[in-house]
Design an enzyme around this catalytic site. Structure first.
Site, PDB file in Angstrom:
ATOM      1  N   ASN A 158       0.831  -1.199   0.000  1.00  0.00           N
ATOM      2  CA  ASN A 158       0.000   0.000   0.000  1.00  0.00           C
ATOM      3  C   ASN A 158       0.874   1.260   0.000  1.00  0.00           C
ATOM      4  OD1 ASN A 158       0.585  -0.811   2.715  1.00  0.00           O
ATOM      5  ND2 ASN A 158      -1.142   0.345   3.534  1.00  0.00           N
ATOM      6  N   GLU A 166      -3.104  -4.518  -3.060  1.00  0.00           N
ATOM      7  CA  GLU A 166      -3.599  -5.422  -4.107  1.00  0.00           C
ATOM      8  C   GLU A 166      -3.621  -4.720  -5.456  1.00  0.00           C
ATOM      9  OE1 GLU A 166      -4.956  -4.786  -1.153  1.00  0.00           O
ATOM     10  OE2 GLU A 166      -6.169  -6.454  -0.423  1.00  0.00           O
ATOM     11  N   CYS A 195     -10.448  -5.218  -0.009  1.00  0.00           N
ATOM     12  CA  CYS A 195     -11.594  -4.298   0.062  1.00  0.00           C
ATOM     13  C   CYS A 195     -12.445  -4.442  -1.211  1.00  0.00           C
ATOM     14  CB  CYS A 195     -11.124  -2.867   0.254  1.00  0.00           C
ATOM     15  SG  CYS A 195     -10.498  -2.072  -1.249  1.00  0.00           S
ATOM     16  N   CYS A 252     -10.888  -3.217  -4.500  1.00  0.00           N
ATOM     17  CA  CYS A 252      -9.850  -4.141  -4.980  1.00  0.00           C
ATOM     18  C   CYS A 252     -10.456  -5.409  -5.558  1.00  0.00           C
ATOM     19  CB  CYS A 252      -8.862  -4.487  -3.869  1.00  0.00           C
ATOM     20  SG  CYS A 252      -7.744  -3.129  -3.513  1.00  0.00           S
TER      21      CYS A 252
HETATM   22  N1  THU Z   1      -5.372  -1.472   2.514  1.00  0.00           N
HETATM   23  C1  THU Z   1      -4.792  -2.297   1.598  1.00  0.00           C
HETATM   24  O1  THU Z   1      -3.673  -2.049   1.125  1.00  0.00           O
HETATM   25  N2  THU Z   1      -5.476  -3.400   1.212  1.00  0.00           N
HETATM   26  C2  THU Z   1      -6.689  -3.778   1.706  1.00  0.00           C
HETATM   27  O2  THU Z   1      -7.222  -4.802   1.314  1.00  0.00           O
HETATM   28  C3  THU Z   1      -7.367  -2.948   2.707  1.00  0.00           C
HETATM   29  C4  THU Z   1      -6.683  -1.686   3.079  1.00  0.00           C
HETATM   30  C5  THU Z   1      -4.613  -0.305   2.987  1.00  0.00           C
HETATM   31  C6  THU Z   1      -5.136   1.020   2.583  1.00  0.00           C
HETATM   32  C7  THU Z   1      -4.565   1.904   3.669  1.00  0.00           C
HETATM   33  O3  THU Z   1      -3.252   2.286   3.329  1.00  0.00           O
HETATM   34  C8  THU Z   1      -4.487   1.006   4.892  1.00  0.00           C
HETATM   35  O4  THU Z   1      -4.592  -0.320   4.395  1.00  0.00           O
HETATM   36  C9  THU Z   1      -5.576   1.249   5.918  1.00  0.00           C
HETATM   37  O5  THU Z   1      -6.820   1.233   5.338  1.00  0.00           O
END
Ligand code: THU
Length: 132
Positions: free
Chosen positions: A45, A58, A87, A90
């Protein structure tokens, strides 16, 4: 998919997580996708001071794989504290390149703890442009 291939994908997601840029949420996420030719591409992320611009791990992994020439993804591993499922946004993004892909959700604090499902279980009806 055999256990060794799963382990390799999980290790890639865990390593990618170490490169996450998440100074705002402090929630580090790593992801790795496996293409049908066996190529693994990872992502983490990437947050931004303008919070809404944040990229999930993702989607970073999928974009990198597609930009490198992959179009057919067969598995995803995602690693985060406690283990998370992708999420909704994604899920739609993943479904474009592998609606039935295997999904491995890994607890980064206990990497032997992996829950396994498939994208069509998590997201059975992706949006598609009608007529496509
Ligand atoms: N996040 C992801 O990278 N993938 C997910 O499936 C859910 C959330 C990240 C986004 C943000 O940087 C942090 O997790 C908190 O929401």
């Amino acid at each position: 998919m055999d256990n060794q291939a799963k382990r390799e994908l999980i290790e890639a997601a865990l390593l990618a997580r170490s490169r996450a840029y998440a100074p705002y949420s402090e929630f580090l996420v790593g992801a790795a996708v496996l293409a049908e030719d066996g190529t693994i591409t990872d992502g983490a992320n990437v947050e931004n001071a303008s919070y809404g611009l944040t990229l999930c791990a993702e989607r970073v992994a999928v974009a990198a794989a597609v930009a490198a020439g992959q179009r057919e993804l067969v598995a995803l591993a995602v690693a985060a504290r406690g283990g998370v499922s992708p999420c909704g946004a994604c899920r739609q993004f993943l479904a474009e390149f592998g609606p039935e892909m295997l999904v491995l959700m890994v607890d980064a604090d206990d990497p032997q703890t992996v829950s396994e499902t498939s994208l069509d279980q998590l997201f059975p009806e992706p949006f598609r442009l009608s007529g496509e």
